[in-house]
Design a protein around this motif. Sequence first.
Motif, PDB file in Angstrom:
ATOM      1  N   LEU A 109       0.861  -1.173   0.000  1.00 17.01           N
ATOM      2  CA  LEU A 109       0.000   0.000   0.000  1.00 17.01           C
ATOM      3  C   LEU A 109       0.898   1.224   0.000  1.00 17.01           C
ATOM      4  O   LEU A 109       1.567   1.513   0.986  1.00 17.01           O
ATOM      5  N   GLY A 110       0.950   1.916  -1.128  1.00 19.16           N
ATOM      6  CA  GLY A 110       1.802   3.092  -1.233  1.00 19.16           C
ATOM      7  C   GLY A 110       2.109   3.419  -2.679  1.00 19.16           C
ATOM      8  O   GLY A 110       1.793   2.637  -3.588  1.00 19.16           O
ATOM      9  N   CYS A 136       3.012  -0.971   4.221  1.00 15.87           N
ATOM     10  CA  CYS A 136       2.485   0.370   3.960  1.00 15.87           C
ATOM     11  C   CYS A 136       3.635   1.362   3.918  1.00 15.87           C
ATOM     12  O   CYS A 136       4.312   1.600   4.927  1.00 15.87           O
ATOM     13  N   TYR A 150      -9.122   4.135   2.778  1.00 20.14           N
ATOM     14  CA  TYR A 150      -8.826   2.700   2.782  1.00 20.14           C
ATOM     15  C   TYR A 150      -9.554   1.946   3.886  1.00 20.14           C
ATOM     16  O   TYR A 150      -9.142   0.841   4.262  1.00 20.14           O
ATOM     17  N   MET A 164       0.801  -5.487   9.613  1.00 20.09           N
ATOM     18  CA  MET A 164       1.231  -4.414   8.713  1.00 20.09           C
ATOM     19  C   MET A 164       2.618  -3.939   9.115  1.00 20.09           C
ATOM     20  O   MET A 164       2.872  -3.666  10.283  1.00 20.09           O
ATOM     21  N   CYS A 166       4.830  -0.808   8.789  1.00 20.77           N
ATOM     22  CA  CYS A 166       4.720   0.614   8.439  1.00 20.77           C
ATOM     23  C   CYS A 166       6.123   1.155   8.181  1.00 20.77           C
ATOM     24  O   CYS A 166       6.945   1.227   9.096  1.00 20.77           O
ATOM     25  N   ALA A 183       2.406   7.370   5.772  1.00 20.01           N
ATOM     26  CA  ALA A 183       2.033   5.997   6.094  1.00 20.01           C
ATOM     27  C   ALA A 183       1.590   5.843   7.544  1.00 20.01           C
ATOM     28  O   ALA A 183       0.721   5.018   7.852  1.00 20.01           O
TER      29      ALA A 183
END
Length: 289
Positions: A109-110, A136, A150, A164, A166, A183
Amino acid sequence: MPSSKLTATLPLSGFSEIADRFDLCLCDVWGVVHNGVAAFGEAVEALVAMRQRGITVVLVTNAPRPNAGIALQLAGLGVPESAWDAIVTSGDVCRALIQARAGQPMFRLGPDRDLPLIAGLDAPQVGPEQAGYVLCTGLFDDTTDTAGTYADLLAGFAARGLEMICANPDLVVERGGLIVPCAGSVALAYEEIGGRVVYAGKPHAPIYEAALALAEAKRGSPIARGRICGIGDAIRTDIAGADAFGATGIMVLAGIHAQDLMEASWDQRHGWFARQSHRPDYALPHLVW
């Protein structure tokens, strides 16, 4: 929760007032050395002056990219290599976390600009439903998206118990005078719905330990925690991280908290610091020598 420190933050007119107290400066980059668009000339001069005085300067940034990319960015903004001894990024720490999960399917995610973070790693990218964990690095489009964009995606990850990573714990950053989400804002939203998050950067210890190891290798000798300062513009990451690491926290006021602090009197600033989770030992409007 307000700061537990009992002493007031001391104002500085320049870092030179306390330079002789330190052997190592762990300096934030975005918001202190540049704003994403232009370098701050006096801050660069201050870092060069530190090194001329024998202080080792390690730039410590929550940028979700390997340090080589940050060196290129700094060069592009006109920041000379004489301003720093080493760079350590949350991306460097994050790569080690990904390596520990080699072969596991990952949902990223990014933005694509963060792809260098995973270059050469055994981290097969898959869709949300196939993921074994989430990386992320930011928002897909930080000019329009927020963590709320999201919500459904994160709810699905949380329901499956996915962890996750980060890559950038910052909630926001200033880009050319605008505040944009990072993030960390997505990771916080994930935690708030019960998701598990591993943070790669400030204020968590691994990035500081990596920076200290680099500095001690450069100097060829150990560095006492009391001879280390951490400079930054964010209470939640820079000042909290310095405090937890046993370093002296020095805050630049003209960063992400500028709206609260730059036009305030020192009495008002002291009140603001007292309401925060952590309080810097020193503060100055901009990093200057």
